[in-house]
Design a protein around this motif. Structure first.
Motif, PDB file in Angstrom:
ATOM      1  N   GLU A  71      45.985  41.351  38.292  1.00 40.43           N
ATOM      2  CA  GLU A  71      45.351  39.749  37.926  1.00 40.43           C
ATOM      3  C   GLU A  71      43.996  39.904  37.008  1.00 40.43           C
ATOM      4  OE1 GLU A  71      47.060  38.098  41.322  1.00 40.43           O
ATOM      5  OE2 GLU A  71      47.986  38.860  40.148  1.00 40.43           O
ATOM      6  N   ALA A  72      43.519  40.330  37.050  1.00 41.01           N
ATOM      7  CA  ALA A  72      42.128  40.094  36.251  1.00 41.01           C
ATOM      8  C   ALA A  72      42.853  39.482  35.540  1.00 41.01           C
ATOM      9  CB  ALA A  72      41.460  41.207  35.836  1.00 41.01           C
ATOM     10  N   PHE A  73      43.445  40.248  34.067  1.00 39.00           N
ATOM     11  CA  PHE A  73      44.361  39.927  32.944  1.00 39.00           C
ATOM     12  C   PHE A  73      45.141  38.551  33.047  1.00 39.00           C
ATOM     13  CE2 PHE A  73      42.569  44.819  31.755  1.00 39.00           C
ATOM     14  CZ  PHE A  73      42.410  44.071  30.375  1.00 39.00           C
ATOM     15  N   SER A  74      45.698  38.822  34.164  1.00 31.26           N
ATOM     16  CA  SER A  74      46.402  37.660  34.029  1.00 31.26           C
ATOM     17  C   SER A  74      46.220  36.354  34.034  1.00 31.26           C
ATOM     18  CB  SER A  74      47.414  37.213  35.461  1.00 31.26           C
ATOM     19  OG  SER A  74      47.583  35.529  35.775  1.00 31.26           O
ATOM     20  N   LEU A  75      44.246  36.246  34.788  1.00 31.46           N
ATOM     21  CA  LEU A  75      43.922  35.584  34.822  1.00 31.46           C
ATOM     22  C   LEU A  75      42.632  34.849  33.026  1.00 31.46           C
ATOM     23  CD1 LEU A  75      42.002  35.447  37.849  1.00 31.46           C
ATOM     24  CD2 LEU A  75      43.709  33.891  37.564  1.00 31.46           C
ATOM     25  N   ILE A  76      42.987  36.377  32.391  1.00 34.52           N
ATOM     26  CA  ILE A  76      42.164  36.195  31.094  1.00 34.52           C
ATOM     27  C   ILE A  76      43.365  35.014  30.537  1.00 34.52           C
ATOM     28  CG2 ILE A  76      41.793  37.355  28.902  1.00 34.52           C
ATOM     29  CD1 ILE A  76      40.210  38.999  31.103  1.00 34.52           C
ATOM     30  N   ILE A  77      44.446  35.752  30.718  1.00 33.64           N
ATOM     31  CA  ILE A  77      45.390  35.260  29.198  1.00 33.64           C
ATOM     32  C   ILE A  77      45.599  33.255  29.782  1.00 33.64           C
ATOM     33  CG2 ILE A  77      48.406  35.300  29.184  1.00 33.64           C
ATOM     34  CD1 ILE A  77      47.731  38.071  29.807  1.00 33.64           C
ATOM     35  N   ARG A  78      45.624  33.032  31.047  1.00 31.38           N
ATOM     36  CA  ARG A  78      45.892  32.174  31.374  1.00 31.38           C
ATOM     37  C   ARG A  78      44.631  30.841  31.166  1.00 31.38           C
ATOM     38  NH1 ARG A  78      49.360  30.049  36.035  1.00 31.38           N
ATOM     39  NH2 ARG A  78      47.638  29.128  36.958  1.00 31.38           N
TER      40      ARG A  78
END
Length: 349
Positions: free
Chosen positions: A206-213
């Motif tokens: 989830e953390a990396f998803s937010l970084i990408i987004r």
């Protein structure tokens, strides 16, 4: 190296199929700006700070005493390989995240990586304790110093690690749910710890998803080609690696092909939160590409065992065949995905 155990030696090996240690441009990662995803970011960081799995990775009355030597030789060997590979993967994340916390200057990102390093360290240590039941273990301090490191650009770290965390969740929860229904197939107590374990993997993803987004450029333009590359590479690697452990999956009572496709479908569905495309898992050509890659890998392994000049020539030939097969798989059309307005998911499957 003379005083290093065989288990640590195996963890040191770096191939296309073994977990790697990574380093990156930490100054570039300092530039991450989470303001576009602030609301979701603050909720996730608060959850990680609360440390819901504090105290989970300790043995308790649920840890059954088992006779390791009673396991069939092939199952014991493949299970040890599974544990060493999992430990190396977890410890790889721990080392990378800890280094980012140490070298970074972006306090929000350093806080995140501090929490993730904490989690991955627990996972790796718990696996190592299980390995010690076999009379073996991995010297993680030596591993961190001696393992070869691969440099990845930050965006490649985001894509690869996001998928690694999410597919790790999908793998662990699929095994956990299967063994809930078939407890007689739980040949080792460590599987009982997989539910909370995979929830850590989920939150890291989830953390990396937010970084990408947080940076729309990471989901647009030529980066779509990189996303497709990492999706295909991660799935193909898992498929080939799993087929190298037939006794392990037989011991669990799962069909490897069915298990892999369940994991691929779950991972693909999750990845819609930040990826503008998904692989077409219903395309028979993709399935055949996975199977062909597995057959090619067997030929590469045979060439390695053969050795000598003829073995090197054969290995070169089959390695080229693997590259050609990957390109053929890459040419298979994907399915487009409309990225949702918000991305946070909960591990409820």
């Amino acid at each position: 190296m003379a005083g290093v155990s065989d288990t640590t030696r195996s963890a040191l090996v770096s191939t296309m199929l073994t977990p790697r240690f990574y380093t990156t441009d930490f100054e570039e990662m300092d530039k991450i700006n989470v303001e576009p995803v602030r609301a979701e970011w603050d909720v996730l960081i608060a959850q990680m700070k609360s440390d819901p799995n504090r105290g989970h990775f300790k043995r308790n009355e649920q840890w059954d005493d088992i006779d390791i030597e009673a396991l069939p030789d092939d199952l014991r060997e493949e299970f040890i390989d599974f544990l060493v590979s999992s430990l190396t993967s977890e410890f790889s994340g721990c080392v990378l995240y800890k280094e980012m916390k140490r070298r970074g200057k972006n306090q929000e990102i350093c806080e995140l990586f501090g929490y993730m390093s904490r989690d991955e360290s627990r996972h790796a240590g718990f696996i190592n304790d299980a390995l010690k039941d076999f009379g073996i273990g991995v010297n993680m301090g030596f591993l961190a110093k001696a393992k070869k490191y691969t440099f990845f650009k930050p965006k490649f770290i985001y894509y690869a690690t996001y998928l690694s965390e999410k597919i790790g969740y999908a793998r662990y929860i699929t095994i956990f749910r299967h063994l809930e229904q078939h407890p007689d197939k739980r040949f080792h107590p460590i599987f009982k710890w997989f539910r909370e374990w995979c929830n850590d993997e989920f939150s890291h993803g989830e953390a990396f998803s937010l970084i990408i987004r947080s940076d729309k450029r990471l989901m647009e333009g030529k980066n779509k080609y990189w996303i497709k590359f990492f999706l295909l590479a991660v799935f193909a690697t898992m498929y080939v690696r799993d087929h190298m452990r037939p006794a392990f999956h037989k011991g669990l009572g799962v069909d490897i092909d069915d298990y892999d496709m369940k994991v691929f479908r779950l991972t693909s569905e999750i990845s819609r939160q930040c990826f503008p495309l998904v692989l077409n898992l219903d395309n028979p050509s993709l399935h055949e590409g996975f199977r062909r890659m597995e057959r090619i890998n067997r030929n590469v392994m045979a060439a390695n065992e053969k050795g000598g000049l003829s073995g090197k020539i054969a290995k070169g030939f089959w390695s080229a065949a693997a590259a050609v097969n990957f390109v053929r798989m890459y040419m298979i059309p994907t399915k487009s995905n409309a990225i949702p307005a918000t991305s946070r998911l909960q591990p409820v499957w």
